[in-house]
Scaffold this active site. Structure first.
Site: not given
Lengths: 346, 346
Positions: B314, B290, B210
């Site tokens: 990603h 996150h 990512s």
């Protein structure tokens, strides 16, 4: 660990849960358990609307509905709350719960005639009712020892359930999600009946009542809630009230629960009408205010665990078209589900 | 608006997407489109590990692998990046991509013999390879005009895709999710082959790369990324590196992409090995760092739209057991997938 879906409502799935079978939530949560004989519940919102200080007719209305609630076939539980709507109207809503629609129907007829069937000086009134089968409904509680809302009429609470603390848990707790996407169908319509306005909404309309109770919090936890959590919650509630329509939220009310003497308690709830469960999911997952609330709650409850004194709960229903009833008398055109229909002239 | 799942991989669903068919994402995103003849891709990570300044053997190894990459049957694309692992080892990883396993297999045999088949003074080496069928793989890009990683070997990019900007989009973009829960099976095992250690992982092991590219950002956007986004991202990456195992993250590397001259570029990526896609989903959705990154990105890309210069992408693979290869020589026992097996003595 048990499933939020009661055993007698488990069916052969055609749709999967969002988490694997070995999923372990990071903190405990609980759901209301109805007696197995309960096939439907009723949640009925009786609103009074006015500008400024309460006219005599408003006070009369509160007394009258309370008296009716106490009468034969009245609700097993009710509470009352207030808020000021986006048009500046004071709104007092008495919410009542039944677990037997035969009793409810018998009770409603005269109550409705009195509530939205006759004019009251200086006040508008409304009735908003859902009467879902229990498979179209779910609840969630951060602690099992103080039921609120519809859970107050349930026989009890579950043990720790699996389906929570992840996005999609709400859907996974609704038994119907085992086999149905609960897609909305059709657009809300206005039905005029003299001065009374009814809204016929559509299949799979969604209602959430989502509450918080900070009455037991002390010192630092209370400060955390009032200073850090409540302002963010309010911002989210204001967004839904003022700009929700574009994202499928027909109406949102951020309510302060009232005590028996009419004073404000240390409990509140947001109550909103949604075009679909999916629209509610998208808002909850992507709107910065709610994402912050969810993140904060996850952290808070994971850290404090059972020692947290803040109590959180919600109830969510996805109602079939024939499980709904909305009626408004002398209310302004942006009241409740009236917002959902185009161009209502009051 | 198109589906992230290419038409030729659409199948009769037994599992539903997480969003309704009329879902509209709040900002555009794109996916890599392979030529229809491509049935598998290969992503191969060639690592060198050492303490302190680079020994001569490390420099030799970089030159040697670069030379091999340029040779017959070499990768269609490769890049190189560095990081310092949790044990303080400098780690340089050259990542190479193929879209033809016959060519890859032919290429790998001598390369492997040279890379993990012979001792190098003062350095450890490793090879980590996935070779998934394309149905076990997805990508996502915030802009369609600069492919990175595996997308660099694809024929091109899609138009705007539907399945993104909600939790569950990653799974919904993987074609296999139409019919398979991608549940992990079994536990990682260590296989000793002299000094070489191989890890046989398990079905449905998950890999994510990512990345972010801030090379085009200017002034305020650059400041926003470097001051507000990067530190939060780093915190999340550190958590996964140091404490990830408990939540199903076997290993995480927060890499700085290197330029041809060996200097650090303005690109980075996180690369991690997961027990399952579900474990990755749970972390992404619930870990504060996150959640903040996702929320910030949602807001950022919804607001700036196409004018945003920060690029995000990603690639995610959920690999079958026979699509994996992990081999380590002279690496410390917490290197990469060695972390996943109990009690390795190096």
């Amino acid at each position: 660990m048990e499933s939020a879906i009661p055993q007698h409502l488990e069916t052969q799935r055609t749709r999967h849960k969002r988490v694997p079978d070995d999923y372990q939530p990071p903190y405990p949560s609980f759901v209301a358990r109805y007696r197995p004989g309960v096939s439907r519940v009723v949640m009925a919102y009786f609103g009074v609307q006015y500008r400024g200080t309460a006219p005599a007719a408003a006070t009369e209305a509160f007394l009258e509905i309370a008296e009716r609630f106490s009468a034969e076939s009245g609700p097993l539980h009710w509470d009352r709350a207030r808020y000021v709507d986006q048009a500046g109207y004071e709104t007092i809503v008495s919410v009542a719960y039944w677990d037997d629609i035969v009793r409810f129907d018998a009770w409603l007829e005269p109550a409705r005639a009195a509530w939205t069937g006759r004019q009251r000086e200086g006040v508008g009134t409304f009735i908003e009712v859902l009467r879902p089968i229990v498979a179209r409904h779910e609840t969630l509680f951060s602690s099992p020892d103080r039921p609120e809302g519809v859970a107050a009429i349930a026989g009890g609470m579950s043990g720790e359930v699996q389906e929570h603390a992840y996005w999609g848990g709400m859907r996974d707790r609704i038994p119907l999600s085992q086999t149905d996407a609960m897609t909305p169908g059709g657009a809300p319509e206005l039905v005029r009946d003299g001065a009374r306005l009814r809204v016929r909404a559509h299949d799979n309309l969604c209602l959430i009542r989502s509450g918080q109770d900070w009455s037991d919090t002390e010192a630092s936890e209370r400060k955390l809630y009032l200073d850090d959590v409540e302002p963010v919650l309010r911002e989210g509630m204001d967004f839904l009230r003022d700009e929700g329509l574009a994202i499928g939220c027909y109406a949102n009310r951020y309510m302060q629960v009232l005590q028996a003497d009419g004073s404000v308690s240390e409990k509140s709830y947001g109550q909103s009408w949604w075009k679909s469960l999916a629209a509610l999911e998208r808002w909850a997952e992507s709107h910065p205010t709610h994402v912050r609330i969810f993140g904060a709650a996850m952290k808070y409850l994971s850290t404090l665990g059972p020692s947290a004194k803040l109590r959180l709960y919600h109830e969510v229903t996805v109602a079939a078209a024939d499980e709904q009833f909305f009626e408004y008398l002398n209310c302004h055109p942006k009241t409740g589900m009236l917002t959902a229909v185009e161009a209502v002239s009051a």
